[in-house]
Design an enzyme around this catalytic site. Structure first.
Site, PDB file in Angstrom:
ATOM      1  N   LYS A 115       0.834  -1.206   0.000  1.00 15.93           N
ATOM      2  CA  LYS A 115       0.000   0.000   0.000  1.00 15.93           C
ATOM      3  C   LYS A 115       0.869   1.256   0.000  1.00 15.93           C
ATOM      4  O   LYS A 115       0.489   2.281  -0.572  1.00 15.93           O
ATOM      5  CB  LYS A 115      -0.931   0.017   1.222  1.00 15.93           C
ATOM      6  CG  LYS A 115      -1.773  -1.245   1.397  1.00 15.93           C
ATOM      7  CD  LYS A 115      -2.613  -1.597   0.188  1.00 15.93           C
ATOM      8  CE  LYS A 115      -2.755  -3.099   0.057  1.00 15.93           C
ATOM      9  NZ  LYS A 115      -3.257  -3.585  -1.212  1.00 15.93           N
ATOM     10  N   GLU A 199      -2.563   7.736   8.510  1.00 12.53           N
ATOM     11  CA  GLU A 199      -3.437   8.597   7.706  1.00 12.53           C
ATOM     12  C   GLU A 199      -4.440   9.274   8.619  1.00 12.53           C
ATOM     13  O   GLU A 199      -4.843   8.687   9.628  1.00 12.53           O
ATOM     14  CB  GLU A 199      -4.251   7.753   6.702  1.00 12.53           C
ATOM     15  CG  GLU A 199      -3.514   7.383   5.456  1.00 12.53           C
ATOM     16  CD  GLU A 199      -4.372   6.548   4.504  1.00 12.53           C
ATOM     17  OE1 GLU A 199      -5.550   6.283   4.795  1.00 12.53           O
ATOM     18  OE2 GLU A 199      -3.826   6.158   3.466  1.00 12.53           O
ATOM     19  N   HIS A 234     -16.002  -5.024   6.643  1.00 12.89           N
ATOM     20  CA  HIS A 234     -15.222  -5.049   5.410  1.00 12.89           C
ATOM     21  C   HIS A 234     -15.708  -6.085   4.398  1.00 12.89           C
ATOM     22  O   HIS A 234     -15.037  -6.355   3.417  1.00 12.89           O
ATOM     23  CB  HIS A 234     -13.726  -5.227   5.695  1.00 12.89           C
ATOM     24  CG  HIS A 234     -13.202  -4.168   6.628  1.00 12.89           C
ATOM     25  ND1 HIS A 234     -13.191  -2.833   6.287  1.00 12.89           N
ATOM     26  CD2 HIS A 234     -12.721  -4.238   7.892  1.00 12.89           C
ATOM     27  CE1 HIS A 234     -12.712  -2.134   7.301  1.00 12.89           C
ATOM     28  NE2 HIS A 234     -12.421  -2.966   8.291  1.00 12.89           N
ATOM     29  N   ARG A 291      -7.403  -7.799  -9.366  1.00 12.35           N
ATOM     30  CA  ARG A 291      -8.160  -8.995  -9.760  1.00 12.35           C
ATOM     31  C   ARG A 291      -9.513  -8.575 -10.314  1.00 12.35           C
ATOM     32  O   ARG A 291      -9.892  -7.410 -10.220  1.00 12.35           O
ATOM     33  CB  ARG A 291      -8.388  -9.873  -8.527  1.00 12.35           C
ATOM     34  CG  ARG A 291      -9.192  -9.128  -7.458  1.00 12.35           C
ATOM     35  CD  ARG A 291      -9.680  -9.980  -6.324  1.00 12.35           C
ATOM     36  NE  ARG A 291     -10.612  -9.245  -5.490  1.00 12.35           N
ATOM     37  CZ  ARG A 291     -10.278  -8.408  -4.508  1.00 12.35           C
ATOM     38  NH1 ARG A 291      -9.013  -8.175  -4.227  1.00 12.35           N
ATOM     39  NH2 ARG A 291     -11.213  -7.783  -3.823  1.00 12.35           N
TER      40      ARG A 291
END
Ligand code: MV4
Length: 498
Positions: A115, A199, A234, A291
């Site tokens: 990331k 963040e 999630h 993907r």
């Protein structure tokens, strides 16, 4: 390309095989002990047994998949989603074995798998990022100073994480040091990589992702957005396209950013660039999924494209047969995930036999599934029974169609998320498009699905708690009152819309 081995199971294996068949390409299924009688095995032209039921002994074993491909003389492997689909080493090994991997290169996957590397790359192209650190933080004091500058709360994220894994919120400077130590040790134990970054916490974001396609000639286009904010822990539950909050200008801007990210990592195939959108409609790049995604059918409905066919053509080395200006979106599509889970019981996976299984049909209804009546849902894999996708001329028609389709679905033997999805379709916040990633925890409690009137009354009662901070006993009284006087409250429920 004459024969594709599909290194997956369930609905996605079937989905890929169907497109291959339309392109006159033979298919090879692989299957575990638990999937001997599975539909994907019967549908394929050939099938190879690859081991015991746990995926660690079958669908995740690279050696077995590669052997199966070589043995059946397949010339390509499609990984589907999950399992080995985002494993850069697997992509490399497929290529090294002289086969085509239907997906991006190992190098593109590695770049986006980190990331931090992805953020660094995006920053080079001036793509908006959530304010935070652009490199791994290793000095706690320095990190804390940065966090103070950004402002609390902040999130500590694992660079090797993604999809919400390895994320920690820190509310105040006092907690920072402890939380960072925990985040690092968790990142090491889960991903073997302790790199973390911080963040600013975006409090009420929407999750909006852009579908991209890149070919091996450097052409990249986007296929607009999917709104995926309705999720639980999630796990996405409802996905739709287009998003009801994007203006054409914002769509163009986010689309261009997604194309730049894909170009920057030399992306080949179908990929998804994930963004957060805050309350002021500022968007921030989060990560890229390398993907084909579960929710790709909503994009297929609004664009008229077959994304698996596009993946196969790209893998064959063909140029994209269209440019950005040729891609037009039309209508509105919604997908729900029908899972063997009990929404009344904290969404606990429910296993068992599909005693009854009848799917909805009719105009604008698509069901992607991998089961039929009488089959057992194996405990070894994810609990997805099917994806129900509908298409209407606009969002209102799509919602009506979804409710009609949910009501036509007949499943017995296992609990499913169907009633929960119906609850979402009827909820004022969903209907008005006024929701964010907190939808489920904000509005849903067990007991709300039994019938619509009760659900609406309880929403009213819940909102009353929030707005007035009234005592629980009073709310219970109110709820009892409401249940007996639903019509009165129904007529005025627009007042309770957020
Ligand atoms: C965030 C965030 C708020 N602020 N980052 C979760 C999935 C992963 N891709 C990133 N995630 C988030 N990152 C900042 N700076 C909130 C989330 C988040 C979330 C994002 C999309 C969809 C659902 C979510 C649920 C909880 C948290």
């Amino acid at each position: 390309m004459k024969k594709i081995l599909v290194a997956n199971r369930g609905e996605i294996a079937l989905r890929v095989m169907r497109s291959a068949r339309e392109m006159n390409i033979k298919t090879v299924a692989v299957f575990s002990e638990a999937d001997r009688n599975a539909l994907h095995v019967r549908y394929a032209d050939e099938a190879v047994f690859i081991g015991a039921a746990p995926s660690s002994q079958s669908y995740l074993v690279m050696e077995k998949i590669l052997d199966a491909a070589l043995e059946t003389k397949a010339d390509a492997i499609h990984p589907g989603y999950g399992f080995l689909s985002e494993n850069a080493d697997f992509a490399d090994r497929v290529k090294a074995a002289g086969l085509i991997f239907i997906g991006p290169s190992g190098d593109s996957m590695r770049m986006m798998g980190s990331k931090l590397a992805a953020k660094t790359l995006a920053a080079k192209y001036k793509i908006p990022l959530v304010p935070g650190t652009a490199k791994a933080i290793d000095d706690v004091n320095e990190a804390k100073a940065t966090a103070m500058k950004i402002g609390f709360p902040v999130l500590i994220k694992a660079s090797a994480g993604g999809g919400g894994k390895g994320m920690r919120m820190v509310q105040s400077p006092g907690e920072f040091e402890e939380q960072m130590k925990l985040a690092v040790s968790e990142a090491i134990s889960s991903f073997g990589d302790g790199a973390v970054f911080i963040e600013r916490y975006v409090a009420s974001p929407r999750h909006i992702e852009i579908q991209v396609l890149g070919d091996s000639h450097g052409n990249v286009i986007h296929l607009f957005e999917r709104e995926c904010s309705i999720q639980r822990r999630h796990q996405k539950v409802v996905e739709e396209a287009p998003s009801s909050v994007l203006t054409p200008e914002l769509r163009d801007q986010m689309g261009s950013c997604a194309v730049q990210v894909a170009k920057a990592c030399k992306y080949e195939g179908a990929g998804t660039v994930e963004f957060l959108l805050d309350e002021n409609r500022n968007f921030y790049f989060l990560e890229m999924n390398t993907r084909l995604q579960v929710e790709h059918p909503v994009t297929e409905f609004i664009t008229g494209l077959d994304l698996v066919k596009e993946q196969i053509k790209i893998a064959r080395g063909e140029k994209l047969s269209f440019s950005q200006k040729d891609i037009i979106m039309k209508g509105h599509a919604i997908e729900i995930r029908v899972c063997a889970e009990d929404p009344e019981n904290n969404f606990l996976p429910d296993i068992g036999k599909l005693n009854t299984y009848r799917i909805p049909q009719g105009p604008g209804v698509r069901v992607d599934d991998g089961f039929e009546e009488g089959m057992e849902i194996p405990i070894y894999y994810d609990p997805l029974i099917s994806k129900l996708i509908v298409y209407g001329k606009d969002r209102g028609e799509a919602i009506e169609k979804m409710i009609r389709a949910i009501d036509e679905y007949r499943i017995s033997g296992v609990s499913t998320t169907l009633p929960f999805c119906r609850f979402v379709m009827k909820h004022p916040a969903f209907v008005t498009g006024n929701f964010d990633t907190h939808f489920v925890k904000k509005y849903f409690q067990p007991g709300m699905m039994a019938n619509e009137d009760i659900a609406e009354n309880e929403i009213a009662a819940m909102l009353a708690v929030k707005l007035l901070h009234v005592k629980k006993s009073i709310v219970q009284q109110a709820s009892g009152y409401l249940n007996g006087h639903s019509s009165k409250w129904k007529s005025s429920r627009s007042e309770f819309r957020e």
